[in-house]
Design a protein around this motif. Structure first.
Motif, PDB file in Angstrom:
ATOM      1  N   ALA A 126       0.999  -1.043   0.034  1.00 22.09           N
ATOM      2  CA  ALA A 126       0.020   0.000   0.011  1.00 22.09           C
ATOM      3  C   ALA A 126       0.952   1.376  -0.019  1.00 22.09           C
ATOM      4  CB  ALA A 126      -0.904  -0.076   1.254  1.00 22.09           C
ATOM      5  N   LEU A 127       1.925   1.256   0.659  1.00 23.76           N
ATOM      6  CA  LEU A 127       3.073   2.196   0.603  1.00 23.76           C
ATOM      7  C   LEU A 127       3.473   2.433  -0.594  1.00 23.76           C
ATOM      8  CD1 LEU A 127       4.272   4.400   2.598  1.00 23.76           C
ATOM      9  CD2 LEU A 127       6.252   2.520   2.908  1.00 23.76           C
ATOM     10  N   PHE A 128       3.744   1.501  -1.461  1.00 28.76           N
ATOM     11  CA  PHE A 128       4.224   1.532  -2.723  1.00 28.76           C
ATOM     12  C   PHE A 128       3.186   2.392  -3.582  1.00 28.76           C
ATOM     13  CE2 PHE A 128       6.603  -2.919  -2.519  1.00 28.76           C
ATOM     14  CZ  PHE A 128       7.448  -2.316  -1.836  1.00 28.76           C
ATOM     15  N   LEU A 129       1.898   1.875  -3.537  1.00 24.42           N
ATOM     16  CA  LEU A 129       0.764   2.666  -4.194  1.00 24.42           C
ATOM     17  C   LEU A 129       0.745   4.103  -3.854  1.00 24.42           C
ATOM     18  CD1 LEU A 129      -1.912  -0.175  -4.571  1.00 24.42           C
ATOM     19  CD2 LEU A 129      -0.174   0.269  -6.155  1.00 24.42           C
ATOM     20  N   ALA A 130       0.790   4.186  -2.659  1.00 26.19           N
ATOM     21  CA  ALA A 130       0.657   5.604  -2.204  1.00 26.19           C
ATOM     22  C   ALA A 130       1.915   6.583  -2.935  1.00 26.19           C
ATOM     23  CB  ALA A 130       0.798   5.833  -0.755  1.00 26.19           C
ATOM     24  N   SER A 131       2.948   6.046  -3.242  1.00 25.02           N
ATOM     25  CA  SER A 131       3.942   6.902  -3.929  1.00 25.02           C
ATOM     26  C   SER A 131       3.634   7.317  -5.218  1.00 25.02           C
ATOM     27  CB  SER A 131       5.399   6.092  -3.911  1.00 25.02           C
ATOM     28  OG  SER A 131       4.982   4.856  -4.972  1.00 25.02           O
ATOM     29  N   SER A 132       2.453   7.161  -5.749  1.00 24.87           N
ATOM     30  CA  SER A 132       2.000   7.393  -7.014  1.00 24.87           C
ATOM     31  C   SER A 132       0.926   8.400  -6.877  1.00 24.87           C
ATOM     32  CB  SER A 132       1.767   6.130  -7.944  1.00 24.87           C
ATOM     33  OG  SER A 132       0.488   5.658  -7.191  1.00 24.87           O
ATOM     34  N   LEU A 133       0.515   8.615  -6.029  1.00 22.71           N
ATOM     35  CA  LEU A 133      -0.407   9.738  -5.751  1.00 22.71           C
ATOM     36  C   LEU A 133      -0.138  11.059  -6.180  1.00 22.71           C
ATOM     37  CD1 LEU A 133      -2.027   8.593  -2.148  1.00 22.71           C
ATOM     38  CD2 LEU A 133      -2.901   8.316  -4.445  1.00 22.71           C
ATOM     39  N   PRO A 134       1.206  11.345  -6.186  1.00 20.55           N
ATOM     40  CA  PRO A 134       1.563  12.790  -6.660  1.00 20.55           C
ATOM     41  C   PRO A 134       1.068  12.802  -8.375  1.00 20.55           C
ATOM     42  CG  PRO A 134       3.262  11.985  -5.379  1.00 20.55           C
ATOM     43  CD  PRO A 134       2.234  10.984  -5.413  1.00 20.55           C
ATOM     44  N   ILE A 135       0.964  11.654  -8.959  1.00 21.82           N
ATOM     45  CA  ILE A 135       0.814  11.725 -10.353  1.00 21.82           C
ATOM     46  C   ILE A 135      -0.623  12.030 -10.520  1.00 21.82           C
ATOM     47  CG2 ILE A 135       0.169  10.189 -12.169  1.00 21.82           C
ATOM     48  CD1 ILE A 135       2.570   8.564 -11.424  1.00 21.82           C
ATOM     49  N   VAL A 136      -1.650  11.728  -9.623  1.00 23.67           N
ATOM     50  CA  VAL A 136      -2.953  12.027  -9.553  1.00 23.67           C
ATOM     51  C   VAL A 136      -3.015  13.538  -9.284  1.00 23.67           C
ATOM     52  CG1 VAL A 136      -5.189  11.689  -8.382  1.00 23.67           C
ATOM     53  CG2 VAL A 136      -3.605   9.792  -8.691  1.00 23.67           C
ATOM     54  N   ALA A 137      -2.301  14.042  -8.406  1.00 25.88           N
ATOM     55  CA  ALA A 137      -2.491  15.544  -8.160  1.00 25.88           C
ATOM     56  C   ALA A 137      -1.932  16.293  -9.140  1.00 25.88           C
ATOM     57  CB  ALA A 137      -1.332  15.767  -6.942  1.00 25.88           C
ATOM     58  N   MET A 138      -1.161  15.700  -9.974  1.00 32.24           N
ATOM     59  CA  MET A 138      -0.462  16.465 -11.116  1.00 32.24           C
ATOM     60  C   MET A 138      -1.632  16.414 -12.191  1.00 32.24           C
ATOM     61  SD  MET A 138       2.530  15.660 -13.740  1.00 32.24           S
ATOM     62  CE  MET A 138       1.740  13.877 -14.372  1.00 32.24           C
ATOM     63  N   LEU A 139      -2.120  15.318 -12.453  1.00 36.36           N
ATOM     64  CA  LEU A 139      -3.154  15.316 -13.316  1.00 36.36           C
ATOM     65  C   LEU A 139      -4.439  16.284 -13.095  1.00 36.36           C
ATOM     66  CD1 LEU A 139      -3.255  11.312 -14.376  1.00 36.36           C
ATOM     67  CD2 LEU A 139      -1.927  13.285 -15.610  1.00 36.36           C
ATOM     68  N   VAL A 140      -4.735  16.230 -11.840  1.00 38.98           N
ATOM     69  CA  VAL A 140      -5.786  17.184 -11.532  1.00 38.98           C
ATOM     70  C   VAL A 140      -5.499  18.729 -11.664  1.00 38.98           C
ATOM     71  CG1 VAL A 140      -7.374  17.989  -9.448  1.00 38.98           C
ATOM     72  CG2 VAL A 140      -6.898  15.505  -9.738  1.00 38.98           C
ATOM     73  N   ALA A 141      -4.324  18.927 -11.619  1.00 43.17           N
ATOM     74  CA  ALA A 141      -3.971  20.213 -11.634  1.00 43.17           C
ATOM     75  C   ALA A 141      -3.876  20.485 -13.137  1.00 43.17           C
ATOM     76  CB  ALA A 141      -2.450  20.626 -11.094  1.00 43.17           C
ATOM     77  N   LEU A 142      -3.562  19.712 -13.630  1.00 42.43           N
ATOM     78  CA  LEU A 142      -3.432  19.984 -15.592  1.00 42.43           C
ATOM     79  C   LEU A 142      -4.625  19.822 -16.142  1.00 42.43           C
ATOM     80  CD1 LEU A 142      -0.091  18.007 -16.097  1.00 42.43           C
ATOM     81  CD2 LEU A 142      -0.373  20.627 -16.005  1.00 42.43           C
ATOM     82  N   GLY A 143      -5.597  18.903 -15.793  1.00 39.84           N
ATOM     83  CA  GLY A 143      -6.729  19.033 -16.404  1.00 39.84           C
ATOM     84  C   GLY A 143      -7.976  18.436 -15.644  1.00 39.84           C
ATOM     85  N   ASP A 144      -8.745  17.567 -16.282  1.00 35.26           N
ATOM     86  CA  ASP A 144     -10.078  17.092 -15.612  1.00 35.26           C
ATOM     87  C   ASP A 144     -10.207  15.547 -15.681  1.00 35.26           C
ATOM     88  OD1 ASP A 144     -12.623  16.831 -14.264  1.00 35.26           O
ATOM     89  OD2 ASP A 144     -13.582  17.355 -15.976  1.00 35.26           O
ATOM     90  N   PRO A 145      -9.315  14.824 -15.070  1.00 36.26           N
ATOM     91  CA  PRO A 145      -9.191  13.409 -15.300  1.00 36.26           C
ATOM     92  C   PRO A 145     -10.441  12.645 -14.743  1.00 36.26           C
ATOM     93  CG  PRO A 145      -7.781  13.973 -13.522  1.00 36.26           C
ATOM     94  CD  PRO A 145      -8.217  15.447 -14.087  1.00 36.26           C
ATOM     95  N   ASP A 146     -10.686  11.495 -15.257  1.00 34.93           N
ATOM     96  CA  ASP A 146     -12.030  10.592 -14.629  1.00 34.93           C
ATOM     97  C   ASP A 146     -11.415  10.268 -13.208  1.00 34.93           C
ATOM     98  OD1 ASP A 146     -13.933   8.819 -14.004  1.00 34.93           O
ATOM     99  OD2 ASP A 146     -14.170   8.124 -15.977  1.00 34.93           O
ATOM    100  N   LEU A 147     -11.806  10.796 -12.148  1.00 35.54           N
ATOM    101  CA  LEU A 147     -11.289  10.359 -11.007  1.00 35.54           C
ATOM    102  C   LEU A 147     -11.953   8.936 -10.398  1.00 35.54           C
ATOM    103  CD1 LEU A 147     -11.048  13.549  -8.917  1.00 35.54           C
ATOM    104  CD2 LEU A 147      -9.141  12.376 -10.006  1.00 35.54           C
ATOM    105  N   GLY A 148     -13.019   8.417 -10.996  1.00 33.84           N
ATOM    106  CA  GLY A 148     -13.693   7.441 -10.612  1.00 33.84           C
ATOM    107  C   GLY A 148     -13.000   6.403 -11.370  1.00 33.84           C
ATOM    108  N   ARG A 149     -12.688   6.467 -12.618  1.00 34.05           N
ATOM    109  CA  ARG A 149     -12.012   5.406 -13.184  1.00 34.05           C
ATOM    110  C   ARG A 149     -10.364   5.399 -12.560  1.00 34.05           C
ATOM    111  NH1 ARG A 149     -10.876   5.394 -19.954  1.00 34.05           N
ATOM    112  NH2 ARG A 149      -9.629   3.253 -19.954  1.00 34.05           N
ATOM    113  N   ILE A 150      -9.953   6.199 -12.148  1.00 34.71           N
ATOM    114  CA  ILE A 150      -8.430   6.224 -11.542  1.00 34.71           C
ATOM    115  C   ILE A 150      -8.734   5.518 -10.054  1.00 34.71           C
ATOM    116  CG2 ILE A 150      -6.753   7.453 -10.410  1.00 34.71           C
ATOM    117  CD1 ILE A 150      -7.088   9.589 -12.237  1.00 34.71           C
TER     118      ILE A 150
END
Length: 263
Positions: A126-150
């Protein structure tokens, strides 16, 4: 029996569940402490974050697509190689150092030991997966990703990772050598993934058209089709049941192996 009082059987079952949970948590805490005391957690998490996030960022700059489909698509093969590096030591090292005998002489059942080690490994994952959360933050800042699909993709990653962890633990329990455990877990992990690849299915079907081995493995064994439903944003009950039952089966067999060794 006095009305309103719990039966003896109910009290016994409750105590059994509490004892199971208590023993499991003791082993899980011991394992998590070992991860962080030996720096394994830090090294593995940093390595995972650098490798997995670099793969995504490279593809992201090439395509410019504001979603995580590329990340989720690349993870199965990556996990098939990376997760065995985590699980190979779980039982093989205990056997090599002869500490498994000490662990099993404690008032802890083999299934408690297996489940405790599994929960600790799952926490590290779970800690490994948490290390990818900055990617989600970057995508939200850059556009409008489908958060449900993510979110569905992360659920799929967690279930798929837990599934590979369970099988990695099984092969570690079957071997006293970490390298053997790593190689066998990796091969089996790749088999679960590659049997869901249409090109591999076509090759296997072509080798023996009358048997349809590729199609059979794709429909019954492969984990990839079940994982891909989550990547599409669909959480199917059949896929959840597949990962759940396969994980429980691997953990149960691991406990049987330890029980045999204990005897």
């Amino acid at each position: 029996m006095t009305a309103g009082l719990p039966s003896t059987a109910a009290v016994t079952n409750r105590l059994t569940v509490l004892e199971l949970a208590r023993g499991t948590l003791v082993v899980a805490g011991r394992e998590l402490g070992a991860y962080f005391d030996s720096s394994i957690a830090y090294v593995y998490t940093i390595a995972f974050a650098l490798l997995a996030n670099s793969v995504f960022m490279n593809e992201f700059f090439l395509t410019g697509t504001v979603d995580m489909s590329i990340y989720f698509d690349r993870m199965p093969l990556f996990f098939a190689f990376f997760i065995p590096a985590v699980t190979m030591r779980l039982w093989a090292e205990e056997k090599k150092q002869r500490t498994v005998e000490l662990l099993l002489t404690l008032p802890i059942r083999p299934f408690q030991a297996v489940l405790g080690k599994y929960l600790a490994a799952l926490g590290l994952f779970a800690l490994f997966l948490a290390s990818s959360l900055p990617i989600v933050a970057m995508l939200v800042a850059l556009g409008d990703p489908d958060l449900g699909r993510i979110a569905a993709g992360y659920v799929g990653l967690f279930l798929f990772g837990g599934f590979l962890l369970a099988f990695g633990m099984l092969f570690s329990a079957l071997s006293s050598d970490q390298i053997v455990a790593f190689v066998t877990s990796t091969l089996v992990g790749f088999a679960f993934v590659l049997t869901g690849d249409e090109r591999v299915v076509a090759v296997l079907d072509g080798l023996a058209p009358h048997l349809g081995a590729g199609t059979f493995l794709y429909e019954t064994v492969s984990a990839l089709p079940h994982y891909e439903s989550f990547v599409r944003g669909v959480i199917e009950l059949s896929s959840v049941v597949y990962f759940g039952l396969m994980t429980l089966a691997a953990l149960w067999i691991s406990a049987l192996v330890l029980e045999k060794n204990r005897a």
